[in-house]
Motif scaffolding. Sequence first.
Motif, PDB file in Angstrom:
ATOM      1  N   GLU A  84       0.827  -1.208   0.000  1.00 10.93           N
ATOM      2  CA  GLU A  84       0.000   0.000   0.000  1.00 10.93           C
ATOM      3  C   GLU A  84       0.867   1.267   0.000  1.00 10.93           C
ATOM      4  OE1 GLU A  84      -2.787   2.190   3.304  1.00 10.93           O
ATOM      5  OE2 GLU A  84      -2.960   0.013   3.146  1.00 10.93           O
ATOM      6  N   VAL A  85       1.886   1.278   0.839  1.00 11.55           N
ATOM      7  CA  VAL A  85       2.792   2.432   0.926  1.00 11.55           C
ATOM      8  C   VAL A  85       3.531   2.614  -0.404  1.00 11.55           C
ATOM      9  CG1 VAL A  85       4.937   3.244   2.024  1.00 11.55           C
ATOM     10  CG2 VAL A  85       3.043   2.421   3.426  1.00 11.55           C
ATOM     11  N   LEU A  86       3.958   1.526  -1.006  1.00 18.98           N
ATOM     12  CA  LEU A  86       4.657   1.599  -2.286  1.00 18.98           C
ATOM     13  C   LEU A  86       3.755   2.211  -3.359  1.00 18.98           C
ATOM     14  CD1 LEU A  86       7.100   0.988  -4.084  1.00 18.98           C
ATOM     15  CD2 LEU A  86       6.182  -1.339  -4.366  1.00 18.98           C
ATOM     16  N   ILE A  87       2.529   1.741  -3.461  1.00 13.52           N
ATOM     17  CA  ILE A  87       1.572   2.275  -4.440  1.00 13.52           C
ATOM     18  C   ILE A  87       1.344   3.769  -4.198  1.00 13.52           C
ATOM     19  CG2 ILE A  87      -0.834   2.187  -5.226  1.00 13.52           C
ATOM     20  CD1 ILE A  87       0.885  -0.157  -6.214  1.00 13.52           C
ATOM     21  N   ASN A  88       1.147   4.160  -2.947  1.00 10.84           N
ATOM     22  CA  ASN A  88       0.921   5.568  -2.619  1.00 10.84           C
ATOM     23  C   ASN A  88       2.110   6.447  -3.009  1.00 10.84           C
ATOM     24  OD1 ASN A  88      -1.609   5.005  -1.586  1.00 10.84           O
ATOM     25  ND2 ASN A  88      -0.910   4.924   0.540  1.00 10.84           N
ATOM     26  N   ASN A  89       3.326   5.952  -2.790  1.00 10.40           N
ATOM     27  CA  ASN A  89       4.516   6.719  -3.140  1.00 10.40           C
ATOM     28  C   ASN A  89       4.700   6.824  -4.647  1.00 10.40           C
ATOM     29  OD1 ASN A  89       6.705   7.545  -0.860  1.00 10.40           O
ATOM     30  ND2 ASN A  89       5.271   6.006  -0.115  1.00 10.40           N
ATOM     31  N   ILE A  90       4.373   5.787  -5.370  1.00  4.39           N
ATOM     32  CA  ILE A  90       4.447   5.839  -6.834  1.00  4.39           C
ATOM     33  C   ILE A  90       3.448   6.863  -7.358  1.00  4.39           C
ATOM     34  CG2 ILE A  90       3.969   4.546  -8.954  1.00  4.39           C
ATOM     35  CD1 ILE A  90       5.130   2.056  -7.435  1.00  4.39           C
ATOM     36  N   GLU A  91       2.241   6.841  -6.833  1.00  8.39           N
ATOM     37  CA  GLU A  91       1.218   7.801  -7.267  1.00  8.39           C
ATOM     38  C   GLU A  91       1.617   9.235  -6.935  1.00  8.39           C
ATOM     39  OE1 GLU A  91      -1.449   7.406  -9.207  1.00  8.39           O
ATOM     40  OE2 GLU A  91      -0.746   5.340  -9.414  1.00  8.39           O
ATOM     41  N   ARG A  92       2.190   9.447  -5.757  1.00  5.52           N
ATOM     42  CA  ARG A  92       2.648  10.781  -5.370  1.00  5.52           C
ATOM     43  C   ARG A  92       3.720  11.277  -6.322  1.00  5.52           C
ATOM     44  NH1 ARG A  92       6.738  12.678  -2.216  1.00  5.52           N
ATOM     45  NH2 ARG A  92       7.307  10.618  -1.476  1.00  5.52           N
ATOM     46  N   ARG A  93       4.641  10.411  -6.691  1.00  2.00           N
ATOM     47  CA  ARG A  93       5.699  10.796  -7.630  1.00  2.00           C
ATOM     48  C   ARG A  93       5.133  11.058  -9.033  1.00  2.00           C
ATOM     49  NH1 ARG A  93       8.624   8.178  -3.649  1.00  2.00           N
ATOM     50  NH2 ARG A  93      10.820   8.729  -3.465  1.00  2.00           N
ATOM     51  N   ARG A  94       4.141  10.284  -9.438  1.00  3.57           N
ATOM     52  CA  ARG A  94       3.498  10.537 -10.738  1.00  3.57           C
ATOM     53  C   ARG A  94       2.861  11.924 -10.774  1.00  3.57           C
ATOM     54  NH1 ARG A  94       0.882   4.605 -11.435  1.00  3.57           N
ATOM     55  NH2 ARG A  94       2.621   3.685 -12.577  1.00  3.57           N
ATOM     56  N   ARG A  95       2.181  12.288  -9.689  1.00  5.77           N
ATOM     57  CA  ARG A  95       1.560  13.623  -9.627  1.00  5.77           C
ATOM     58  C   ARG A  95       2.620  14.718  -9.675  1.00  5.77           C
ATOM     59  NH1 ARG A  95      -1.499  10.867  -5.795  1.00  5.77           N
ATOM     60  NH2 ARG A  95      -0.391  11.879  -4.080  1.00  5.77           N
ATOM     61  N   LEU A  96       3.714  14.510  -8.970  1.00  8.98           N
ATOM     62  CA  LEU A  96       4.801  15.481  -8.960  1.00  8.98           C
ATOM     63  C   LEU A  96       5.395  15.644 -10.362  1.00  8.98           C
ATOM     64  CD1 LEU A  96       6.773  17.352  -7.449  1.00  8.98           C
ATOM     65  CD2 LEU A  96       8.159  15.322  -6.978  1.00  8.98           C
ATOM     66  N   LEU A  97       5.617  14.546 -11.051  1.00  2.00           N
ATOM     67  CA  LEU A  97       6.170  14.613 -12.409  1.00  2.00           C
ATOM     68  C   LEU A  97       5.189  15.261 -13.384  1.00  2.00           C
ATOM     69  CD1 LEU A  97       8.031  11.199 -12.641  1.00  2.00           C
ATOM     70  CD2 LEU A  97       9.041  13.483 -12.539  1.00  2.00           C
ATOM     71  N   ALA A  98       3.897  14.990 -13.218  1.00  2.00           N
ATOM     72  CA  ALA A  98       2.900  15.628 -14.077  1.00  2.00           C
ATOM     73  C   ALA A  98       2.913  17.142 -13.870  1.00  2.00           C
ATOM     74  CB  ALA A  98       1.512  15.059 -13.790  1.00  2.00           C
ATOM     75  N   MET A  99       3.022  17.572 -12.630  1.00  2.00           N
ATOM     76  CA  MET A  99       3.096  18.998 -12.339  1.00  2.00           C
ATOM     77  C   MET A  99       4.369  19.591 -12.949  1.00  2.00           C
ATOM     78  SD  MET A  99       3.405  21.023  -8.708  1.00  2.00           S
ATOM     79  CE  MET A  99       5.140  20.636  -8.578  1.00  2.00           C
ATOM     80  N   ALA A 100       5.485  18.886 -12.801  1.00  2.91           N
ATOM     81  CA  ALA A 100       6.750  19.366 -13.359  1.00  2.91           C
ATOM     82  C   ALA A 100       6.653  19.493 -14.884  1.00  2.91           C
ATOM     83  CB  ALA A 100       7.890  18.440 -12.964  1.00  2.91           C
ATOM     84  N   ASP A 101       6.039  18.496 -15.539  1.00  8.41           N
ATOM     85  CA  ASP A 101       5.868  18.567 -16.993  1.00  8.41           C
ATOM     86  C   ASP A 101       5.040  19.793 -17.385  1.00  8.41           C
ATOM     87  OD1 ASP A 101       7.329  16.263 -17.492  1.00  8.41           O
ATOM     88  OD2 ASP A 101       5.562  14.963 -17.584  1.00  8.41           O
ATOM     89  N   GLN A 102       3.966  20.030 -16.653  1.00  8.43           N
ATOM     90  CA  GLN A 102       3.095  21.157 -16.937  1.00  8.43           C
ATOM     91  C   GLN A 102       3.850  22.487 -16.761  1.00  8.43           C
ATOM     92  OE1 GLN A 102      -0.323  21.517 -14.401  1.00  8.43           O
ATOM     93  NE2 GLN A 102      -1.415  22.804 -15.870  1.00  8.43           N
ATOM     94  N   VAL A 103       4.575  22.608 -15.679  1.00 10.84           N
ATOM     95  CA  VAL A 103       5.329  23.828 -15.413  1.00 10.84           C
ATOM     96  C   VAL A 103       6.374  24.048 -16.504  1.00 10.84           C
ATOM     97  CG1 VAL A 103       7.003  24.893 -13.837  1.00 10.84           C
ATOM     98  CG2 VAL A 103       4.915  23.844 -12.930  1.00 10.84           C
ATOM     99  N   MET A 104       7.055  23.005 -16.890  1.00  9.43           N
ATOM    100  CA  MET A 104       8.101  23.142 -17.916  1.00  9.43           C
ATOM    101  C   MET A 104       7.511  23.482 -19.278  1.00  9.43           C
ATOM    102  SD  MET A 104      10.839  23.026 -16.281  1.00  9.43           S
ATOM    103  CE  MET A 104      11.985  23.034 -17.641  1.00  9.43           C
ATOM    104  N   GLU A 105       6.328  22.977 -19.592  1.00 13.46           N
ATOM    105  CA  GLU A 105       5.668  23.322 -20.851  1.00 13.46           C
ATOM    106  C   GLU A 105       5.263  24.786 -20.878  1.00 13.46           C
ATOM    107  OE1 GLU A 105       2.397  20.651 -21.470  1.00 13.46           O
ATOM    108  OE2 GLU A 105       3.728  18.905 -21.652  1.00 13.46           O
ATOM    109  N   GLU A 106       4.920  25.332 -19.723  1.00 13.58           N
ATOM    110  CA  GLU A 106       4.509  26.739 -19.626  1.00 13.58           C
ATOM    111  C   GLU A 106       5.702  27.695 -19.616  1.00 13.58           C
ATOM    112  OE1 GLU A 106       2.230  26.748 -16.035  1.00 13.58           O
ATOM    113  OE2 GLU A 106       0.558  25.637 -16.932  1.00 13.58           O
ATOM    114  N   ALA A 107       6.886  27.174 -19.334  1.00 18.39           N
ATOM    115  CA  ALA A 107       8.085  28.027 -19.220  1.00 18.39           C
ATOM    116  C   ALA A 107       8.576  28.491 -20.587  1.00 18.39           C
ATOM    117  CB  ALA A 107       9.194  27.284 -18.493  1.00 18.39           C
TER     118      ALA A 107
END
Length: 107
Positions: A84-107
Amino acid sequence: MARSSPLDHGELTDTALHVMLALTRPRHGYAVMQFLTERSAGALTIGPASLYTTLKKLTGAGFIQETDGEGSRRVYRLTPRGHEVLINNIERRRRLLAMADQVMEEA
């Protein structure tokens, strides 16, 4: 007052995440190191000291447990809580990377 560990809150370091990924199937320590090196095409290596320190912490947190070993080797596997902890951490990292992609596309 003692500082709490990120593990107390289910937050995994990169090393802990990698080790837990390797333990989605039961493995002994050397097999964990081999798995991570092979799956990362050599980009990721974890030395014995880091690995066994991480295994000890993950066992203490209840995320992995030792199972019947192969001879003198200790074999570890994820616990249901660890999965459960592993799945939650993977999902958290996916959200972080999605945000990073969005920010970089806007830059």
